[in-house]
Design a protein around this motif. Structure first.
Motif, mmCIF file in Angstrom:
data_model
loop_
_atom_site.group_PDB
_atom_site.id
_atom_site.type_symbol
_atom_site.label_atom_id
_atom_site.label_comp_id
_atom_site.label_asym_id
_atom_site.label_seq_id
_atom_site.Cartn_x
_atom_site.Cartn_y
_atom_site.Cartn_z
ATOM 1 N N LEU A 1 0.854 -1.175 0.000
ATOM 2 C CA LEU A 1 0.000 0.000 0.000
ATOM 3 C C LEU A 1 0.897 1.235 0.000
ATOM 4 N N ARG A 2 0.382 2.325 -0.533
ATOM 5 C CA ARG A 2 1.097 3.592 -0.434
ATOM 6 C C ARG A 2 0.205 4.616 0.232
ATOM 7 N N LEU A 3 0.653 5.115 1.343
ATOM 8 C CA LEU A 3 -0.059 6.166 2.051
ATOM 9 C C LEU A 3 0.447 7.529 1.596
ATOM 10 N N SER A 4 -0.463 8.480 1.558
ATOM 11 C CA SER A 4 -0.114 9.850 1.184
ATOM 12 C C SER A 4 -0.525 10.800 2.292
ATOM 13 N N CYS A 5 0.235 11.844 2.459
ATOM 14 C CA CYS A 5 -0.103 12.883 3.430
ATOM 15 C C CYS A 5 0.143 14.227 2.764
ATOM 16 N N GLU A 6 -0.925 14.887 2.400
ATOM 17 C CA GLU A 6 -0.819 16.198 1.768
ATOM 18 C C GLU A 6 -0.850 17.262 2.852
ATOM 19 N N ALA A 7 0.106 18.160 2.772
ATOM 20 C CA ALA A 7 0.249 19.159 3.813
ATOM 21 C C ALA A 7 0.044 20.566 3.278
ATOM 22 N N SER A 8 -0.666 21.350 4.035
ATOM 23 C CA SER A 8 -0.784 22.767 3.730
ATOM 24 C C SER A 8 -0.091 23.510 4.863
ATOM 25 N N LEU A 9 1.130 23.885 4.627
ATOM 26 C CA LEU A 9 1.936 24.506 5.662
ATOM 27 C C LEU A 9 2.411 25.878 5.214
ATOM 28 N N ARG A 10 2.673 26.725 6.160
ATOM 29 C CA ARG A 10 3.128 28.079 5.838
ATOM 30 C C ARG A 10 4.476 28.042 5.145
ATOM 31 N N THR A 11 5.359 27.217 5.638
ATOM 32 C CA THR A 11 6.681 27.121 5.045
ATOM 33 C C THR A 11 7.213 25.725 5.249
ATOM 34 N N PHE A 12 7.983 25.261 4.330
ATOM 35 C CA PHE A 12 8.547 23.932 4.441
ATOM 36 C C PHE A 12 10.045 23.977 4.725
ATOM 37 N N SER A 13 10.556 25.137 5.064
ATOM 38 C CA SER A 13 12.006 25.268 5.162
ATOM 39 C C SER A 13 12.573 24.507 6.337
ATOM 40 N N ASN A 14 11.836 24.343 7.392
ATOM 41 C CA ASN A 14 12.374 23.700 8.577
ATOM 42 C C ASN A 14 11.367 22.712 9.151
ATOM 43 N N THR B 1 9.176 2.717 2.768
ATOM 44 C CA THR B 1 9.975 3.830 2.280
ATOM 45 C C THR B 1 9.181 5.122 2.417
ATOM 46 N N ILE B 2 9.772 6.089 3.097
ATOM 47 C CA ILE B 2 9.142 7.402 3.217
ATOM 48 C C ILE B 2 9.811 8.338 2.219
ATOM 49 N N SER B 3 9.010 9.172 1.583
ATOM 50 C CA SER B 3 9.552 10.106 0.590
ATOM 51 C C SER B 3 8.688 11.360 0.562
ATOM 52 N N ARG B 4 9.183 12.382 -0.122
ATOM 53 C CA ARG B 4 8.423 13.642 -0.191
ATOM 54 C C ARG B 4 8.433 14.176 -1.609
ATOM 55 N N ASP B 5 7.385 14.888 -1.938
ATOM 56 C CA ASP B 5 7.251 15.512 -3.246
ATOM 57 C C ASP B 5 7.070 17.000 -3.017
ATOM 58 N N TYR B 6 8.086 17.776 -3.375
ATOM 59 C CA TYR B 6 8.038 19.218 -3.158
ATOM 60 C C TYR B 6 6.867 19.860 -3.881
ATOM 61 N N ALA B 7 6.686 19.498 -5.114
ATOM 62 C CA ALA B 7 5.676 20.164 -5.933
ATOM 63 C C ALA B 7 4.270 19.950 -5.381
ATOM 64 N N LYS B 8 4.046 18.788 -4.781
ATOM 65 C CA LYS B 8 2.710 18.455 -4.294
ATOM 66 C C LYS B 8 2.564 18.644 -2.790
ATOM 67 N N ASN B 9 3.625 19.086 -2.135
ATOM 68 C CA ASN B 9 3.594 19.233 -0.669
ATOM 69 C C ASN B 9 3.071 17.962 -0.006
ATOM 70 N N THR B 10 3.564 16.859 -0.464
ATOM 71 C CA THR B 10 3.041 15.571 -0.020
ATOM 72 C C THR B 10 4.165 14.650 0.430
ATOM 73 N N VAL B 11 3.897 13.928 1.486
ATOM 74 C CA VAL B 11 4.799 12.889 1.963
ATOM 75 C C VAL B 11 4.129 11.541 1.732
ATOM 76 N N TYR B 12 4.912 10.578 1.314
ATOM 77 C CA TYR B 12 4.393 9.250 1.019
ATOM 78 C C TYR B 12 5.028 8.219 1.952
ATOM 79 N N LEU B 13 4.290 7.154 2.177
ATOM 80 C CA LEU B 13 4.829 6.000 2.875
ATOM 81 C C LEU B 13 4.496 4.775 2.029
ATOM 82 N N GLN B 14 5.497 4.295 1.310
ATOM 83 C CA GLN B 14 5.326 3.082 0.521
ATOM 84 C C GLN B 14 5.566 1.891 1.428
#
Length: 126
Positions: A17-30, A68-81
């Motif tokens: 399964l692949r889980l997705s977590c879409e985030a709406s955050l003010r900034t992703f710098s830290n 495997t955890i990963s992130r997609d900058y363009a989609k502001n999304t973190v995945y858990l494969q």
């Protein structure tokens, strides 16, 4: 700040399964983001985490080599494969985000995360 998790479901042992977590955050710098899970009758436990800027990843021992955890900058999304799932992986999985330091001992602790999604249920049938 909102986190929206999705992707859970029922899968047979050995499946994926692949889980997705879409985030709406003010900034992703830290930002660091993590996945936690809680099985019925058990405490919530750390699964995986990733630092947004550097992409450093951490896993609990029982999922290393399978998840495997990963992130997609363009989609502001973190995945858990999640591969090679087994019955012990059955739980409600929640994504979380924290700002500030990204030391491992901080990322492993659920109390260090300020923002949480609603969770998504993963059921592995044996």
């Amino acid at each position: 700040v909102q986190l929206q998790a999705s992707g859970g479901g029922l899968v047979q042992a050995g499946g994926s399964l692949r889980l997705s977590c879409e985030a709406s955050l003010r900034t992703f710098s830290n930002i660091s983001m993590g996945w936690f899970r809680q099985a019925p009758g058990k405490e919530r436990e750390f699964v995986a985490a990733i630092t947004w800027r550097g992409g450093t990843t951490y896993y609990r021992d029982s999922v290393k080599g399978r998840f495997t955890i990963s992130r997609d900058y363009a989609k502001n999304t973190v995945y858990l494969q999640m591969n090679s799932l087994n019955a012990e992986d059955t739980a409600r999985y929640s994504c979380a985000a924290r700002e500030g330091g990204s030391a491992p001992n901080q990322l492993f602790r659920s109390l260090s995360y300020r923002y949480w999604g609603q969770g998504t249920l993963v059921t592995v049938s044996s």
